[in-house]
Scaffold this active site. Sequence first.
Site, PDB file in Angstrom:
ATOM      1  N   ILE A  31       0.902  -1.156   0.000  1.00 10.22           N
ATOM      2  CA  ILE A  31       0.000   0.000   0.000  1.00 10.22           C
ATOM      3  C   ILE A  31       0.945   1.211   0.000  1.00 10.22           C
ATOM      4  O   ILE A  31       1.893   1.264   0.785  1.00 10.22           O
ATOM      5  CB  ILE A  31      -0.949  -0.018   1.222  1.00 10.22           C
ATOM      6  CG1 ILE A  31      -1.767   1.273   1.337  1.00 10.22           C
ATOM      7  CG2 ILE A  31      -0.237  -0.281   2.527  1.00 10.22           C
ATOM      8  CD1 ILE A  31      -2.867   1.199   2.437  1.00 10.22           C
ATOM      9  N   SER A  32       0.729   2.150  -0.916  1.00  9.78           N
ATOM     10  CA  SER A  32       1.632   3.299  -1.060  1.00  9.78           C
ATOM     11  C   SER A  32       1.629   4.153   0.202  1.00  9.78           C
ATOM     12  O   SER A  32       0.683   4.127   0.987  1.00  9.78           O
ATOM     13  CB  SER A  32       1.201   4.168  -2.236  1.00  9.78           C
ATOM     14  OG  SER A  32       1.067   3.407  -3.402  1.00  9.78           O
ATOM     15  N   ALA A  33       2.692   4.936   0.367  1.00  8.91           N
ATOM     16  CA  ALA A  33       2.749   5.882   1.490  1.00  8.91           C
ATOM     17  C   ALA A  33       1.681   6.954   1.292  1.00  8.91           C
ATOM     18  O   ALA A  33       1.395   7.337   0.160  1.00  8.91           O
ATOM     19  CB  ALA A  33       4.131   6.524   1.545  1.00  8.91           C
TER      20      ALA A  33
END
Length: 220
Positions: free
Chosen positions: A59-61
């Site tokens: 999951i992206s930052a």
Amino acid sequence: MVEEAKKRLIWLLKIEGAVRSEDVERALLRVPREEFVLPQYRDEAYDDHPLPIPEGQTISAPHMCAIMCEAASIRRGDRVLEVGTGSGYHAALCAEIVSPTGEPLEGIVVSVEVVKPLSYYARDNLVRAGYYDRVHLIVADGSMGAPVRGGFDRIIVTAAAPQIPQPLIDQLDDGGVMVIPVGPRWHQLLLAVRRLGERIEKEAVTACIFVALRGKYGYS
Ligand code: SAH
């Protein structure tokens, strides 16, 4: 406290300039990121870094989600395509922007994921978080565009591509914007690609590292 951690994160993202609009701020405030991370990472849900999700993906930052939403200038009522559903978190952020919670349904988010179990993971997360009514999930190779009729106002690609896939340009409406990380496997440039009639304008947004796009227009 989750709410305190979330407010602190948004405050930081505003200072850093990742969050610039009220729409993106509201989305970050309303969407519960803790519902999209694996249970063992719940305490880190509002730290500004990527986290592992099933199937070896991430999951992206939060800052990257914010930068992408701002660069794509996603607005209320937009028809948005996301390539790379992953956890469903970024799709939920887009859904909150295009169709705010508690108001009549407006825009729609179509999110394509190539790994079936991840699409199921995202579905469960979106249901729990209350965004499943505004996100349409599809299992397919999104590098070929979405298997639906018609174009999109905004496209966000959350996996790195060696080049901009032509089918995605074809699915971008006139005046539409696509945000996509493009470049070699281990370092990319996030590009904002604007379609103006037959003309395509590209602008570099920031350096980044994303997981690899698979499929026809992914890395061979
Ligand atoms: N947006 C996600 C993060 C995605 S990570 C989130 O908010 O959690 C990138 C995702 O892209 C992975 O889930 C990966 O399986 C998916 N992906 C890779 N290649 C793809 C393709 N060709 N079509 C659709 N999804 C793809």
